[in-house]
Scaffold this motif. Structure first.
Motif, PDB file in Angstrom:
ATOM      1  N   ALA A 157       0.838  -1.210   0.000  1.00  0.00           N
ATOM      2  CA  ALA A 157       0.000   0.000   0.000  1.00  0.00           C
ATOM      3  C   ALA A 157       0.871   1.257   0.000  1.00  0.00           C
ATOM      4  N   GLU A 158       1.929   1.239   0.827  1.00  0.00           N
ATOM      5  CA  GLU A 158       2.822   2.410   0.876  1.00  0.00           C
ATOM      6  C   GLU A 158       3.612   2.552  -0.422  1.00  0.00           C
ATOM      7  N   ARG A 161       1.296   4.215  -2.797  1.00  0.00           N
ATOM      8  CA  ARG A 161       1.112   5.620  -2.424  1.00  0.00           C
ATOM      9  C   ARG A 161       2.348   6.439  -2.783  1.00  0.00           C
ATOM     10  N   ARG A 164       2.572   7.101  -6.488  1.00  0.00           N
ATOM     11  CA  ARG A 164       1.664   8.184  -6.879  1.00  0.00           C
ATOM     12  C   ARG A 164       2.216   9.553  -6.477  1.00  0.00           C
ATOM     13  N   GLU A 165       2.836   9.622  -5.283  1.00  0.00           N
ATOM     14  CA  GLU A 165       3.342  10.905  -4.786  1.00  0.00           C
ATOM     15  C   GLU A 165       4.532  11.412  -5.604  1.00  0.00           C
TER      16      GLU A 165
END
Length: 401
Positions: A157-158, A161, A164-165
């Protein structure tokens, strides 16, 4: 306390055992290479026979000739490489309240730019009450398995994320995970509903990587897989024989095997590819026939290739790189993953730098663990509550002699 003086005599057997195992592996490897060439000469027919027979052992699925190799191309620049790794404090029945802690290290490098890297970690403290009833039942019996599965889920999940960041439109990106993308460990669960839910959530995130077009790969150092060797054993009609598993020369009964043509049981895929791949080369891409893969969404089934990673002028290692099928089906993406992993391994002296940095951010060392437990105790005392520890744990913390 480990008394090394008492171990010296026992260590005397190690060189003899290691030398015997090395000799056995060399004979197995020569036989395996002959079988590999036979399979390569008719790989489509062999794959059809595997599909028809469905052997009981896990064998590699052939997508091309298994002797195919490819050299690494140069890593493009600028580009983004992101990675995560996790560690945990497992629930301890000697401490109340029951909790577990996940800590996910995150690293993002923007190569070929002056942009600052991301180097941080995200801690996540959880209590059984945070999980639904579904998981409470399991936590009482399979604590470490569930916590490990949740850590893997949080790492992914990280990673999503972070991608995406940090993704810059038009700039290539690769997300690199540690370990396998195949949820082997979930197969040991007794609670099928929990297993299904964990797989669904994990594969759901893999599907999001595809939707975002973020190529994801995972890296396994010194892998212990045997799918290719099992395929060769299938070709040699060895799989039907439940022969003893000769992991070392001590386990081989000389009266049962041809000393010059020993069976391949105990040989690993990396032993074979150490003779097939030149330094920096990757193998053909193989598919996994693991039953758990049937629960992966179409196009997200996990494939893999082996990679000969130089460590220095004299040492090297065979690593395994796993990728989803949608990456495996796209030759330029496979080349990109290959180039990124090789570049990272050169920077990290044989292991991907981005993964080792993520590990450094994730690891919870003993002093940090103790400091967290003291902080938890102070938090409870300020609230007028206590944090009971078992007498066994107190005894370990204060040795008297």
């Amino acid at each position: 306390m480990l008394d090394l003086r008492q171990l010296r005599d026992q260590l005397g057997r190690v060189p003899e055992t290691q030398a015997g195992t090395r000799d056995l592996r060399e004979k197995q490897r020569r036989r395996a290479l002959r079988a590999l060439q036979e399979v390569a000469d008719e790989w489509q027919r062999v794959q059809a026979r595997v599909q028809q027979t469905q052997p009981g052992h896990l064998v590699a699925a052939l997508r091309s000739s298994p002797t195919m190799t490819a050299a690494s191309s140069a890593r493009p620049t600028p580009m983004t490489v992101v990675s995560t790794d996790g560690s945990q404090i497992y629930p301890d029945r000697h401490i109340e309240p029951t909790y577990f802690l996940l800590n996910i290290g995150r690293v993002a490098f923007q190569y070929g730019t002056t942009e600052s890297p991301v180097l941080d970690a995200v801690p996540d403290l959880r209590f059984p009450s945070d999980l639904n009833d579904h998981f409470d039942e399991v936590l009482s019996t399979m604590t470490t398995e569930v916590v490990s599965a949740l850590r893997d889920e949080q790492e992914l999940a990280e990673l999503l994320r972070l991608a995406r960041e940090t993704h810059v439109p038009g700039r290539p990106i690769v997300a690199l995970a540690d370990g396998t993308l195949i949820r082997w460990m979930l197969r040991g669960m007794q609670n099928r509903a929990v297993e299904e839910e964990l797989i669904e959530r994990y594969t759901g995130m893999l599907r999001e990587f595809r939707e975002e077009q973020f190529p994801i790969a995972s890296y396994i150092s010194m892998p212990g897989n045997t799918e290719l060797v099992n395929l060769l054993r299938f070709h040699l009609d060895e799989l039907e024989e439940e022969a003893p598993h000769p992991a070392t020369v001590d386990e081989v009964n000389p009266g049962e095997v041809d000393e010059e043509e020993p069976p391949l049981a105990g040989l690993l895929d990396r032993h074979v590819f150490a003779s097939v791949l030149a330094r920096g080369e990757r193998s053909a891409v193989f598919g996994s026939m693991s039953r758990i893969q049937r629960q992966y969404p179409e196009g997200n089934e996990i494939c893999y290739f082996y990679l000969h990673v130089p460590v220095n002028d004299h040492e090297s290692e065979i690593a395994r790189v796993e990728i989803p099928a949608w990456v495996a089906d796209d030759r330029p993406l496979v080349d990109l993953v290959h180039a990124v992993v090789m570049s990272e391994c050169r920077k990290g002296e044989g292991y991907p730098l981005v993964l080792s940095e993520a590990h450094e951010r994730a690891v919870i060392r003993a002093p940090e663990r103790d400091a967290f437990q003291r902080l938890l105790g102070r938090t409870l005392r300020r609230a007028g509550l206590s944090s009971p520890h078992s007498q066994k744990r107190r005894s370990k913390q204060r040795p008297r002699v």
